[in-house]
Design a protein around this motif. Sequence first.
Motif, PDB file in Angstrom:
ATOM      1  N   THR A   1       0.828  -1.212   0.000  1.00  0.00           N
ATOM      2  CA  THR A   1       0.000   0.000   0.000  1.00  0.00           C
ATOM      3  C   THR A   1       0.859   1.257   0.000  1.00  0.00           C
ATOM      4  O   THR A   1       0.566   2.224  -0.717  1.00  0.00           O
TER       5      THR A   1
ATOM      6  N   GLN B   1       1.729   3.986  -3.514  1.00  0.00           N
ATOM      7  CA  GLN B   1       1.527   5.438  -3.418  1.00  0.00           C
ATOM      8  C   GLN B   1       2.823   6.218  -3.587  1.00  0.00           C
ATOM      9  O   GLN B   1       2.774   7.431  -3.842  1.00  0.00           O
TER      10      GLN B   1
ATOM     11  N   LEU C   1      -7.358  -3.110  -2.654  1.00  0.00           N
ATOM     12  CA  LEU C   1      -7.093  -1.734  -3.071  1.00  0.00           C
ATOM     13  C   LEU C   1      -8.059  -1.249  -4.141  1.00  0.00           C
ATOM     14  O   LEU C   1      -8.100  -0.049  -4.426  1.00  0.00           O
TER      15      LEU C   1
ATOM     16  N   GLN D   1     -11.168  -0.660  -0.317  1.00  0.00           N
ATOM     17  CA  GLN D   1     -10.687   0.653   0.109  1.00  0.00           C
ATOM     18  C   GLN D   1     -10.854   1.643  -1.044  1.00  0.00           C
ATOM     19  O   GLN D   1     -10.651   1.282  -2.203  1.00  0.00           O
ATOM     20  N   TYR D   2     -11.228   2.873  -0.711  1.00  0.00           N
ATOM     21  CA  TYR D   2     -11.514   3.850  -1.760  1.00  0.00           C
ATOM     22  C   TYR D   2     -10.982   5.236  -1.405  1.00  0.00           C
ATOM     23  O   TYR D   2     -11.495   6.243  -1.897  1.00  0.00           O
ATOM     24  N   LYS D   3      -9.938   5.281  -0.609  1.00  0.00           N
ATOM     25  CA  LYS D   3      -9.401   6.573  -0.163  1.00  0.00           C
ATOM     26  C   LYS D   3      -8.251   7.064  -1.027  1.00  0.00           C
ATOM     27  O   LYS D   3      -7.727   8.155  -0.789  1.00  0.00           O
ATOM     28  N   TYR D   4      -7.856   6.291  -2.026  1.00  0.00           N
ATOM     29  CA  TYR D   4      -6.649   6.621  -2.775  1.00  0.00           C
ATOM     30  C   TYR D   4      -6.978   7.485  -3.989  1.00  0.00           C
ATOM     31  O   TYR D   4      -8.107   7.542  -4.462  1.00  0.00           O
ATOM     32  N   GLU D   5      -5.936   8.137  -4.512  1.00  0.00           N
ATOM     33  CA  GLU D   5      -6.083   8.986  -5.680  1.00  0.00           C
ATOM     34  C   GLU D   5      -6.206   8.130  -6.942  1.00  0.00           C
ATOM     35  O   GLU D   5      -5.934   6.928  -6.946  1.00  0.00           O
ATOM     36  N   THR D   6      -6.603   8.794  -8.031  1.00  0.00           N
ATOM     37  CA  THR D   6      -6.754   8.079  -9.304  1.00  0.00           C
ATOM     38  C   THR D   6      -5.417   7.535  -9.787  1.00  0.00           C
ATOM     39  O   THR D   6      -5.374   6.492 -10.455  1.00  0.00           O
TER      40      THR D   6
ATOM     41  N   VAL E   1      -3.181   6.044  -8.124  1.00  0.00           N
ATOM     42  CA  VAL E   1      -2.976   4.705  -7.559  1.00  0.00           C
ATOM     43  C   VAL E   1      -3.687   3.657  -8.404  1.00  0.00           C
ATOM     44  O   VAL E   1      -3.152   2.570  -8.673  1.00  0.00           O
TER      45      VAL E   1
ATOM     46  N   TYR F   1     -15.116   5.634  -6.946  1.00  0.00           N
ATOM     47  CA  TYR F   1     -13.814   4.949  -7.012  1.00  0.00           C
ATOM     48  C   TYR F   1     -13.906   3.697  -7.878  1.00  0.00           C
ATOM     49  O   TYR F   1     -13.047   3.437  -8.734  1.00  0.00           O
TER      50      TYR F   1
END
Length: 838
Positions: free
Chosen positions: A271, A275, A305, A309-314, A316, A361
Amino acid sequence: MDLLPPNTELRLSVAQCFRTLAAASTDDTDIIAALQTLHSHLDEGAESRSTAQSEFRRAHFTRTLQFLVSNIQADWFHSLTAAQRTELWDGLFLKGPPEQTLLVLMQGIGELRAGTSLNHLVSIAERFLHRGRLADLLWSYCLGGAGPSDSHQLRETLLGRIVALPDLTANKLHPNNKPLFLPQQYYPLLATEMLTALERTCQALKDGTDCSLTFVAQTLGKVCIQGHSGLVLAVMAPRLSVCTRSDMVWQRVCWKLLENVPQLCVESVLTGLVQAVTGPEAFGRIVGNLVLTNKKAQFVITHKLLLLQYKYETQVLRIILGYLAADRERRPLLIQVLRSLSQTWANPSAVKHTPLEQQLYVSKALLLSVSLLKDSELQELRSDLLQCMLGGMQSHLDSSVVRIRRMGMVVGECLSSRMNISGTQLKFQYDQDEETRELLSLMTPSTADEAEPLNRVDSPQETSETTPSPQKESSQNKSEPQPSKTDQDSDLDSDDELTPYDMSGDQEISKASPPRYLRDCLEILISSEDPERVELSLRVSEGLVRKNVFATREISVQMTKVLLHMEDKYSINSFLSLRQATMVALTVTDCIPVTQYLTTEFYSLNYSLRQRLDILEVLALAAQELSKPITEKKDPCMSIAASTDLTPYPGDNPVHWRQEVEKRIQSKTRRLRKGATQPPAKATPNRYAPVAGHFFFPLLRNYDRPQVTFDLLGSDHLVLGRLIHTLGLFMHLAVNAPIAAQMGRALLDFVWAVRYHVDQIVRRGVLFAVCSVFLSVNSQNLLVDLSDQLFETRIWLADVAEGDPDEDCRSLAVQSLVLLDKSLKKQLQDQQALGLES
């Protein structure tokens, strides 16, 4: 006399040094000689002394350091000069095995009290880190058999000290902690030391020496799982990306490093790494095919991922999916991911119960996956994608949330254009915003690769080729024909410099005249086929209604019926707002008959959902106008239809009632400080309080009776949500009214049955209604009339505030809890003040 064995001789020598240092009356010369003897056992010497040196490091070095730390407050230590202390005492900590030194230093820092002795050990620890001894420690474990004696307990203890060094020093030193021990400096330093150990490993492998990366991998995993992956991998990832670009040994070292990461730490490492890297190529070079050999890594990359989970930027998502698509052996996982994403996106239950951010996401991941498919793979997945597109669009378009519907339209357009079914593509009409533009851009493959130094060198040349130089521009300008002198003379005679006459306020002269009487207006709306006369009647109808009260009361119900059924056959500008404003004026002027008619027709047959929503909007706007104080004088020239757009529905814009919630909370907050306060607002009568029941109770009459075209508790979620919002607004406007407690009890009974509704619009309406009850009913009536429902309501609100997938619902639940607790606390304080039992 027989010679003693080397080990015995070494043990006796060390014991003699300890006795010399422990003696209180020892001369300084003997102390210096004893410390020099201990140094001699560490110094590189002849081959005959290598065995004794190894034995000292193995069996006596830790005891020596512990003895020195225990005697750090002895007189002989303070009798040494600064140079002697640095060379003889401190040098023992900086020359020996680094793992033993680190353990003794951390033990001594933890045991000593604050003072000069603790400060001295801290300074040694700082020099230990500055001199790169952590890299020596990691490298000693990379050498494997040539490294220190190892055990599982020693390794776990050492890992704990390395990883938790900032925490240990912070707990001991408190505000006097050194900057080097802060996480922002220590963990990047640790990352640099790990890179140094990896670099030595690569060089040793090239020289034919076997190495082990187990300890370095364990250190990396333990750092990442404790939440410091960002600081460490921000240093390591760029360096590894550069080193693995052209060196296969570095690639194999990185692959082996990640293979040896403990299973418990794989997720944290991957993870953080995904990033920290700049692109899928760099991620692939560092990770290799770990996703094929490690089940935990495969689950994290292909499922967690992307779907959980859906907190990451595009970016990622681009890296993960680009990594899966970059290698022939990994492409089957890309197809597997695409199937999972399409099933999730088309799942009606997921559309209803997952947060909107997670749906966005998943939509991004789906579009990126489709854009990476080859034509052959697209033909293979054509049926699955078509089923996903049809089912998913239906689920999204059925939602009452505008963003979800727009999301379904955009994804449907992109999927149809990619599949190119029979040469036709879906096209929807929607307002483009930043979110939709980002979704559309995902279908275009990203050409921006990772920022490599080689590409940076070439970039100025490329820009110079594509961008014309100023000299070229000037030459082009010179080649263009210049206007002649005669043309300039002719321009002087033109009329371009004359100021144009302002005609912005001019109006087209109408052939027909507007009606002057309300009955004439009604007749035109009923029977006229002239678009101009109909438009003029609509524009003056509101003013006629408000000016002629007695005439309005004679035909109010009939005119309301005509307007409710009226359609925009002539495409009149602002038709909806004009019609709505007139209906509001009719309701305000002749309140009870018109309200009874509208509330009855709301549950009648043969009405469209749009008409039922119009009824709710008219009632809400009329109630808001009636709730204004009677003393307020309204300018007759002001009109609700002044704007060209429809009046927004009160439930769609919760800003005004949120402000009321905050004001109510502030009014019930007890402050201890004294200061200038605003005078309390004077209670003024209004026209809504006497007729609040006519607005409220008829709408609760037939909600549970489904009809052929209208099923309020079934599929018509949008109307149900608007109805509950409207009832909550009626409740809020009835504050301090005598009927407020009865309305609050009825409203809580109604919304209790739909508090767990699947549609978030309905749940928001329920929470808004509950908020309105707590705002409008005073605390005494809450406990007296609604005591049986308050405690169950509080439990439900706490559950919503913690677990509802919609952010607005959670926020409303928290505000409702605050209002309820304030009311209960105030009532208990009042009872205690009066000496009553609580």
